[in-house]
Design a protein around this motif. Structure first.
Motif, PDB file in Angstrom:
ATOM      1  N   VAL A  52       0.833  -1.202   0.000  1.00  0.00           N
ATOM      2  CA  VAL A  52       0.000   0.000   0.000  1.00  0.00           C
ATOM      3  C   VAL A  52       0.869   1.254   0.000  1.00  0.00           C
ATOM      4  N   LEU A  53       1.907   1.274   0.839  1.00  0.00           N
ATOM      5  CA  LEU A  53       2.751   2.462   0.932  1.00  0.00           C
ATOM      6  C   LEU A  53       3.610   2.653  -0.317  1.00  0.00           C
ATOM      7  N   SER A  54       4.010   1.569  -0.957  1.00  0.00           N
ATOM      8  CA  SER A  54       4.876   1.688  -2.138  1.00  0.00           C
ATOM      9  C   SER A  54       4.185   2.398  -3.288  1.00  0.00           C
ATOM     10  N   GLN A  55       2.859   2.444  -3.285  1.00  0.00           N
ATOM     11  CA  GLN A  55       2.103   3.093  -4.353  1.00  0.00           C
ATOM     12  C   GLN A  55       1.424   4.372  -3.882  1.00  0.00           C
ATOM     13  N   SER A  56       1.879   4.940  -2.774  1.00  0.00           N
ATOM     14  CA  SER A  56       1.267   6.158  -2.237  1.00  0.00           C
ATOM     15  C   SER A  56       2.358   7.186  -1.952  1.00  0.00           C
ATOM     16  N   LYS A  57       1.943   8.348  -1.455  1.00  0.00           N
ATOM     17  CA  LYS A  57       2.898   9.415  -1.131  1.00  0.00           C
ATOM     18  C   LYS A  57       3.650   9.141   0.166  1.00  0.00           C
ATOM     19  N   TYR A  58       3.299   8.066   0.864  1.00  0.00           N
ATOM     20  CA  TYR A  58       3.974   7.722   2.116  1.00  0.00           C
ATOM     21  C   TYR A  58       5.044   6.654   1.915  1.00  0.00           C
ATOM     22  N   LYS A  59       5.573   6.509   0.708  1.00  0.00           N
ATOM     23  CA  LYS A  59       6.530   5.425   0.449  1.00  0.00           C
ATOM     24  C   LYS A  59       7.845   5.626   1.187  1.00  0.00           C
ATOM     25  N   ASN A  60       8.136   6.852   1.651  1.00  0.00           N
ATOM     26  CA  ASN A  60       9.359   7.065   2.431  1.00  0.00           C
ATOM     27  C   ASN A  60       9.273   6.437   3.818  1.00  0.00           C
ATOM     28  N   LEU A  61       8.105   5.955   4.218  1.00  0.00           N
ATOM     29  CA  LEU A  61       7.954   5.278   5.496  1.00  0.00           C
ATOM     30  C   LEU A  61       8.299   3.793   5.418  1.00  0.00           C
ATOM     31  N   LEU A  62       8.570   3.281   4.225  1.00  0.00           N
ATOM     32  CA  LEU A  62       8.824   1.846   4.056  1.00  0.00           C
ATOM     33  C   LEU A  62      10.001   1.337   4.886  1.00  0.00           C
ATOM     34  N   PRO A  63      11.112   2.078   5.041  1.00  0.00           N
ATOM     35  CA  PRO A  63      12.224   1.537   5.860  1.00  0.00           C
ATOM     36  C   PRO A  63      11.853   1.275   7.309  1.00  0.00           C
ATOM     37  N   LEU A  64      10.762   1.828   7.802  1.00  0.00           N
ATOM     38  CA  LEU A  64      10.376   1.615   9.200  1.00  0.00           C
ATOM     39  C   LEU A  64       9.651   0.289   9.398  1.00  0.00           C
ATOM     40  N   PHE A  65       9.129  -0.295   8.332  1.00  0.00           N
ATOM     41  CA  PHE A  65       8.361  -1.532   8.452  1.00  0.00           C
ATOM     42  C   PHE A  65       9.269  -2.716   8.134  1.00  0.00           C
ATOM     43  N   VAL A  66      10.106  -3.086   9.110  1.00  0.00           N
ATOM     44  CA  VAL A  66      11.044  -4.195   8.935  1.00  0.00           C
ATOM     45  C   VAL A  66      10.842  -5.280   9.983  1.00  0.00           C
ATOM     46  N   ALA A  67      10.101  -5.029  10.998  1.00  0.00           N
ATOM     47  CA  ALA A  67       9.871  -6.006  12.061  1.00  0.00           C
ATOM     48  C   ALA A  67       8.383  -5.991  12.397  1.00  0.00           C
ATOM     49  N   ARG A  68       8.071  -6.421  13.608  1.00  0.00           N
ATOM     50  CA  ARG A  68       6.679  -6.419  14.035  1.00  0.00           C
ATOM     51  C   ARG A  68       6.315  -5.002  14.474  1.00  0.00           C
ATOM     52  N   ASN A  69       5.375  -4.388  13.777  1.00  0.00           N
ATOM     53  CA  ASN A  69       5.047  -2.995  14.010  1.00  0.00           C
ATOM     54  C   ASN A  69       3.585  -2.835  14.396  1.00  0.00           C
ATOM     55  N   ILE A  70       3.305  -1.711  15.066  1.00  0.00           N
ATOM     56  CA  ILE A  70       1.945  -1.280  15.341  1.00  0.00           C
ATOM     57  C   ILE A  70       1.836   0.186  14.963  1.00  0.00           C
ATOM     58  N   LEU A  71       0.619   0.621  14.687  1.00  0.00           N
ATOM     59  CA  LEU A  71       0.350   2.009  14.343  1.00  0.00           C
ATOM     60  C   LEU A  71      -0.477   2.649  15.446  1.00  0.00           C
ATOM     61  N   LEU A  72      -0.083   3.857  15.840  1.00  0.00           N
ATOM     62  CA  LEU A  72      -0.850   4.674  16.773  1.00  0.00           C
ATOM     63  C   LEU A  72      -1.419   5.832  15.974  1.00  0.00           C
ATOM     64  N   VAL A  73      -2.716   5.833  15.757  1.00  0.00           N
ATOM     65  CA  VAL A  73      -3.348   6.794  14.852  1.00  0.00           C
ATOM     66  C   VAL A  73      -4.353   7.624  15.629  1.00  0.00           C
ATOM     67  N   SER A  74      -4.523   8.864  15.154  1.00  0.00           N
ATOM     68  CA  SER A  74      -5.472   9.771  15.787  1.00  0.00           C
ATOM     69  C   SER A  74      -5.867  10.845  14.778  1.00  0.00           C
ATOM     70  N   PRO A  75      -7.137  11.239  14.742  1.00  0.00           N
ATOM     71  CA  PRO A  75      -7.541  12.354  13.872  1.00  0.00           C
ATOM     72  C   PRO A  75      -7.087  13.704  14.400  1.00  0.00           C
ATOM     73  N   GLU A  76      -6.540  13.758  15.612  1.00  0.00           N
ATOM     74  CA  GLU A  76      -6.050  14.990  16.203  1.00  0.00           C
ATOM     75  C   GLU A  76      -4.541  14.873  16.433  1.00  0.00           C
ATOM     76  N   LEU A  77      -3.928  16.026  16.689  1.00  0.00           N
ATOM     77  CA  LEU A  77      -2.483  16.056  16.936  1.00  0.00           C
ATOM     78  C   LEU A  77      -2.248  15.867  18.429  1.00  0.00           C
ATOM     79  N   LYS A  78      -1.988  14.630  18.820  1.00  0.00           N
ATOM     80  CA  LYS A  78      -1.819  14.277  20.237  1.00  0.00           C
ATOM     81  C   LYS A  78      -0.424  13.704  20.473  1.00  0.00           C
TER      82      LYS A  78
END
Length: 256
Positions: A130-156
């Protein structure tokens, strides 16, 4: 004769001698394994065929294209959910997740949910395409192990760092805040910034200070000139009447 005709033991009835084929003139096997002579071993080693090396090393050749497996419906659903996460949230933090007890995971989710921050467990084989075909492809080096995402619609960011400080099993790797990719140090610096309302107030105050200083500088010259003219007129009037001139009233530097 009775023994040969009908009497006697049963095993003797109808007995015929066994046939045996004997090969005349056969010799015993006398060949045994014998080690190769040392000179012949050297000759065989010297004359051994060596295949020529390729002009291009195998590591430099283009790898063969692997067969692309068709995605099933469940994989497409997971990728669609990842796209929605990156589209609907202003803050997306990528963290490395290490094994921790289930009770600690529930407690971490509870504290993060208080600040409207959700925890998303994702698989690299789902996120990376998904990231390789989007504007967030520079985040790919971070996904090398077991990862989780912390997401929020606000800046917290400040609240997220405060919660993660008590969870050593979760390490912040980077984040994407308002379509801007930040490292861990960048997220920490962003968390130290004042709120938007405070920043707006400071900006308005700074913008209002410059015009007021400019207006004061522009009014200082005419006010000083007016004070000098008033003093001159007063002295002229005092000279005509013969009375001592009255002291001029003090004028402020910011006169009207």
């Amino acid at each position: 004769m009775a023994a040969l005709s009908g009497g006697g033991a049963p095993w003797r009835r109808g007995w015929l001698p066994a046939l045996q084929f004997v090969r005349r003139g056969s010799k015993a096997v006398t060949r045994h394994w014998k080690a190769m002579h040392f000179q012949r071993q050297k000759l065989m080693a010297v004359t051994e065929y060596l295949a020529p090396r390729p002009a291009i090393p195998p590591c430099c050749l283009t790898p063969k294209k692997e067969k692309v497996e068709e995605d099933n419906g469940y994989t497409r659903l997971l990728r669609r959910q990842v796209e929605e996460v990156f589209r609907d949230n202003r803050m997306i933090a990528i963290c490395q997740y290490n094994s921790m007890p289930g009770e600690d995971v529930v407690l971490m989710r509870h504290y993060l949910r208080k600040h409207n921050i959700e925890v998303k467990f994702v698989l690299n084989e789902i996120v990376r395409p998904v990231l390789s075909q989007s504007k967030y492809k520079n985040l790919l080096p971070l996904f090398v192990a077991r990862n989780i995402l912390l997401v929020s619609p606000e800046l917290k960011a400040k609240e997220m760092l405060r919660v993660l400080k008590g969870v050593p099993q979760v390490n912040l790797l980077g984040a994407c805040i308002d379509d801007t990719i930040l490292s861990r140090r960048g997220v920490e610096n962003f968390a130290k910034l004042p709120s938007l309302e405070v920043s707006q107030g400071q900006t308005v105050g700074a913008l209002a200070l410059l015009p007021s200083q400019t207006s004061s500088l522009l009014q200082r010259g005419p006010a000083h000139l007016t004070a000098l003219l008033d003093e001159h007129i007063r002295r002229l009037q005092a000279g005509e009447t013969g009375s001592p001139p009255e002291p001029a009233p003090a004028h402020s530097s910011g006169g009207h």
